[in-house]
Design a protein around this motif. Structure first.
Motif, PDB file in Angstrom:
ATOM      1  N   LEU A 163       0.819  -1.210   0.000  1.00  0.00           N
ATOM      2  CA  LEU A 163       0.000   0.000   0.000  1.00  0.00           C
ATOM      3  C   LEU A 163       0.854   1.262   0.000  1.00  0.00           C
ATOM      4  N   LYS A 164       1.936   1.258   0.790  1.00  0.00           N
ATOM      5  CA  LYS A 164       2.774   2.447   0.882  1.00  0.00           C
ATOM      6  C   LYS A 164       3.589   2.688  -0.396  1.00  0.00           C
ATOM      7  N   SER A 165       3.631   1.691  -1.292  1.00  0.00           N
ATOM      8  CA  SER A 165       4.334   1.876  -2.564  1.00  0.00           C
ATOM      9  C   SER A 165       3.435   2.482  -3.646  1.00  0.00           C
ATOM     10  N   ILE A 166       2.124   2.536  -3.384  1.00  0.00           N
ATOM     11  CA  ILE A 166       1.174   3.053  -4.377  1.00  0.00           C
ATOM     12  C   ILE A 166       1.116   4.575  -4.301  1.00  0.00           C
ATOM     13  N   PRO A 167       1.283   5.273  -5.431  1.00  0.00           N
ATOM     14  CA  PRO A 167       1.127   6.732  -5.405  1.00  0.00           C
ATOM     15  C   PRO A 167      -0.267   7.101  -4.901  1.00  0.00           C
ATOM     16  N   LEU A 168      -0.366   8.136  -4.087  1.00  0.00           N
ATOM     17  CA  LEU A 168      -1.650   8.488  -3.487  1.00  0.00           C
ATOM     18  C   LEU A 168      -2.710   8.836  -4.526  1.00  0.00           C
ATOM     19  N   ASP A 169      -2.282   9.325  -5.691  1.00  0.00           N
ATOM     20  CA  ASP A 169      -3.261   9.688  -6.717  1.00  0.00           C
ATOM     21  C   ASP A 169      -3.694   8.494  -7.570  1.00  0.00           C
ATOM     22  N   ARG A 170      -3.290   7.270  -7.162  1.00  0.00           N
ATOM     23  CA  ARG A 170      -3.684   6.063  -7.890  1.00  0.00           C
ATOM     24  C   ARG A 170      -4.426   5.056  -6.998  1.00  0.00           C
ATOM     25  N   ILE A 171      -4.788   5.445  -5.786  1.00  0.00           N
ATOM     26  CA  ILE A 171      -5.486   4.538  -4.869  1.00  0.00           C
ATOM     27  C   ILE A 171      -6.986   4.623  -5.085  1.00  0.00           C
ATOM     28  N   LEU A 172      -7.619   3.458  -5.247  1.00  0.00           N
ATOM     29  CA  LEU A 172      -9.070   3.351  -5.345  1.00  0.00           C
ATOM     30  C   LEU A 172      -9.557   2.330  -4.321  1.00  0.00           C
ATOM     31  N   LEU A 173     -10.845   2.402  -3.994  1.00  0.00           N
ATOM     32  CA  LEU A 173     -11.472   1.434  -3.095  1.00  0.00           C
ATOM     33  C   LEU A 173     -12.644   0.770  -3.806  1.00  0.00           C
TER      34      LEU A 173
END
Length: 311
Positions: free
Chosen positions: A204-214
């Motif tokens: 999770l911490k490797s994912i850019p914040l502007d690419r996180i979806l739920l």
């Protein structure tokens, strides 16, 4: 024209970026599930078709519910059942439904996928990726134990300016950078609760914040956490409006009790779990993921538009 979703009393907005409310296990109660989720702050639902047999159901659901974003695609599990003119049929659905995105498509080498010829999976997958590029629509991708193959195919076929949604992402942290560079978003579901927490946190911490979806992946991916209570899918009443759906789904419903089925309101559990691993306030993650999903699904013709979604 973009349509503004009804705002719930909840201050938190959520976007279920991948679900299957047309699935016969929950189709009879889908309107009730949408209402309950909307009341808890879920403003949008990206409902993904999986085969020629359910595309018309997704289309009808999107017509009946303004909050539903329709998606059409041929899932790898149903590749052997495709008709000779499946691609022509898929194209017709996009012509008739200009607000639709592409999905669910993908690659699967898991316990079920390994029984399906992988060469055929790749061929069907590539054709749909090309269609998504041609239509300039985002595409929702299923990938099980085939991330190396996926990365190579995306490199060959990409880039994807309209975006690629990797649904229920459970790949490694090391894969994230290469996939993100190709335009991928990383959608997180209840399946994440089955991953070792230290590994999940690293990923999770490797994912850019502007690419996180739920997402919920309803009716699957029910979160399994001891410290979170999960509400069951309600048992449908047999009124005239739902009787046909119940009859159509009763054989599958018998195989899965309502306690084992997921539904969009449980996206709040995914939110809580992901926020805890990222050490981020839930409200911040909710709004961040909502804005990311809005950006991804705001293509020409879509129901979703950033200005319409703004607070």
């Amino acid at each position: 024209m973009a349509q503004t979703p009804a705002r719930a009393a909840s201050a938190v907005r959520l976007f279920d970026a991948h679900c299957h409310l047309q699935d016969p296990r929950v189709a009879a109660v889908a309107p009730a599930l949408i209402r309950a989720a909307a009341a808890s702050g879920v403003a949008r639902f990206a409902v993904n078709g999986t085969s020629e047999k359910d595309w018309h159901l997704v289309k009808r659901m999107a017509q009946d519910h303004p909050a539903v974003v329709p998606c059409f695609g041929l899932h790898p599990w149903w590749v052997p059942e495709r008709s000779p003119d499946w691609m022509d049929s898929l194209r017709r659905f996009f012509i008739e439904t200009p607000e639709a995105a592409v999905g669910e498509i993908g690659l699967d080498k898991g316990s079920r996928g390994k029984t399906i010829d992988f060469g055929e999976q790749v061929e069907v997958f590539q054709r749909q990726l090309e269609l998504a590029k041609e239509l300039e629509r985002p595409v929702s991708v299923h990938c099980v134990r085939a991330f190396g193959d996926l990365l190579e195919i995306l490199k060959q076929t990409g880039p994807f300016p309209a975006g690629v949604l990797l649904h229920s992402y459970l790949g490694s942290a090391e894969m994230v950078s290469g996939l993100a560079n190709l335009g991928c978003y990383f959608s997180l579901s209840g399946f994440l609760t089955g991953m070792k927490s230290t590994k999940a946190k690293q990923m999770l911490k490797s994912i850019p914040l502007d690419r996180i979806l739920l997402e919920t992946d309803t009716p699957d991916a029910l979160p399994k956490l001891d410290n979170f209570s999960v509400s069951p899918v309600p048992v449908p009443s047999s009124d005239a409006d739902t009787e046909k759906n119940i009859k159509d789904s009763e054989s599958q419903s018998a195989a899965a009790s309502n306690e084992s089925l997921n539904h969009p309101e449980n996206i709040r559990i995914v939110l809580k779990y992901v926020a805890s691993l990222l050490e981020m306030p839930e409200a911040e993650l909710a709004e961040l993921s909502y804005k990311n999903a809005t950006k991804l699904f705001s293509y020409p013709g879509s129901k979703v538009h950033p200005e319409a979604e703004a607070i």
